[in-house]
Design an enzyme around this catalytic site. Structure first.
Site, PDB file in Angstrom:
ATOM      1  N   ASP A 132       4.092  -6.877  10.393  1.00  0.00           N
ATOM      2  CA  ASP A 132       5.139  -6.619  11.387  1.00  0.00           C
ATOM      3  C   ASP A 132       5.009  -7.549  12.586  1.00  0.00           C
ATOM      4  O   ASP A 132       6.005  -8.033  13.131  1.00  0.00           O
ATOM      5  CB  ASP A 132       5.086  -5.155  11.858  1.00  0.00           C
ATOM      6  CG  ASP A 132       5.670  -4.200  10.841  1.00  0.00           C
ATOM      7  OD1 ASP A 132       6.410  -4.652   9.946  1.00  0.00           O
ATOM      8  OD2 ASP A 132       5.391  -2.992  10.942  1.00  0.00           O
ATOM      9  N   THR A 162      -0.910   7.574  -1.056  1.00  0.00           N
ATOM     10  CA  THR A 162      -2.221   7.462  -1.703  1.00  0.00           C
ATOM     11  C   THR A 162      -3.080   6.360  -1.101  1.00  0.00           C
ATOM     12  O   THR A 162      -4.294   6.333  -1.325  1.00  0.00           O
ATOM     13  CB  THR A 162      -2.051   7.159  -3.206  1.00  0.00           C
ATOM     14  OG1 THR A 162      -1.479   5.847  -3.357  1.00  0.00           O
ATOM     15  CG2 THR A 162      -1.143   8.178  -3.864  1.00  0.00           C
ATOM     16  N   ARG A 214       0.838  -1.196   0.000  1.00  0.00           N
ATOM     17  CA  ARG A 214       0.000   0.000   0.000  1.00  0.00           C
ATOM     18  C   ARG A 214       0.869   1.241   0.000  1.00  0.00           C
ATOM     19  O   ARG A 214       1.692   1.425   0.894  1.00  0.00           O
ATOM     20  CB  ARG A 214      -0.919  -0.027   1.232  1.00  0.00           C
ATOM     21  CG  ARG A 214      -1.968   1.070   1.223  1.00  0.00           C
ATOM     22  CD  ARG A 214      -3.008   0.852   2.291  1.00  0.00           C
ATOM     23  NE  ARG A 214      -2.435   0.774   3.633  1.00  0.00           N
ATOM     24  CZ  ARG A 214      -3.167   0.741   4.733  1.00  0.00           C
ATOM     25  NH1 ARG A 214      -4.475   0.744   4.652  1.00  0.00           N
ATOM     26  NH2 ARG A 214      -2.592   0.668   5.924  1.00  0.00           N
TER      27      ARG A 214
END
Length: 209
Positions: free
Chosen positions: A203, A108, A104
């Site tokens: 993560d 934007t 991603r």
């Protein structure tokens, strides 16, 4: 008609409560993501088509059931989707595994493709796209669009935590795709994270920051 299924099973809700916690270790987080994926897989495969097959039991000849057609494939959206693959394969070990790499854009929030590798006969298979988080819905929608461009027509999407905004986008862009959700959260914050959510699933799975 595609379905949206929000899982209400107590085991799933209990395990999601643990992975939300900030003090849950990466090891425990990975294990729970896999377990939740397995439980969701059970529901997602409920309506697979069956066919009769003649077999011999230790007692007699009989007619049993097996999954019809070209079987299944699991397609994780990299990288967090990898955390759900083991749980899926625990129930459907003969499934092939493809990969779609999307990230991603931080400005934007739109998905950008960087990798795609799918089974050569994907168009003949039931495809289960997996990603722990359905936030804006951009990555999930882009991955499904890519699959459709390659001739895939039988697609299911599985996630563990979803935001209403992501669900709405997926239903708008791909009304023919079933969606299986572990829990539906409240909203997205200004950074595009699910609230209350669990932070960045990738993560937490891989122990990175």
């Amino acid at each position: 008609m595609a379905k949206k299924i929000v899982m209400n099973h107590p085991l799933i809700q209990h395990k999601i409560g643990i992975i939300r916690r900030t003090d849950t270790s990466s090891k425990q987080f990975r294990e729970l993501i896999s377990e939740i994926a397995m439980l969701e897989c059970y529901e997602a495969t409920r309506e697979l088509k069956l066919q009769d097959v003649e077999i011999e039991t230790p007692i007699c000849h009989t007619t049993a059931k097996e999954i019809a057609g070209k079987k299944l494939a699991v397609v994780p959206i990299l990288r967090a989707g990898l955390g759900m693959v083991e749980g899926m394969l625990a129930l459907i070990p003969a499934a092939k595994v493809g990969h779609i790499g999307l990230y991603r854009d931080p400005d934007t929030l739109e998905p950008v493709e960087y990798y795609s590798k799918l089974p050569s006969d994907s168009s003949e298979r039931e495809i289960f796209v997996v990603d722990p988080m359905l936030a804006t819905g951009g990555s999930a929608s882009a991955a499904i669009t890519l699959l459709k461009q390659k001739g895939v027509r039988h697609i299911h999407f599985l996630c563990i935590i979803a935001a209403p905004e992501g669900v709405a986008k997926l239903e708008k862009d791909h009304p023919d795709v079933d969606i299986v959700i572990g829990v539906l959260d409240d909203h997205l914050n200004e950074h595009g994270y699910i609230v209350p959510g669990l932070g960045d699933a990738g993560d937490r799975i891989f122990g990175t920051k």
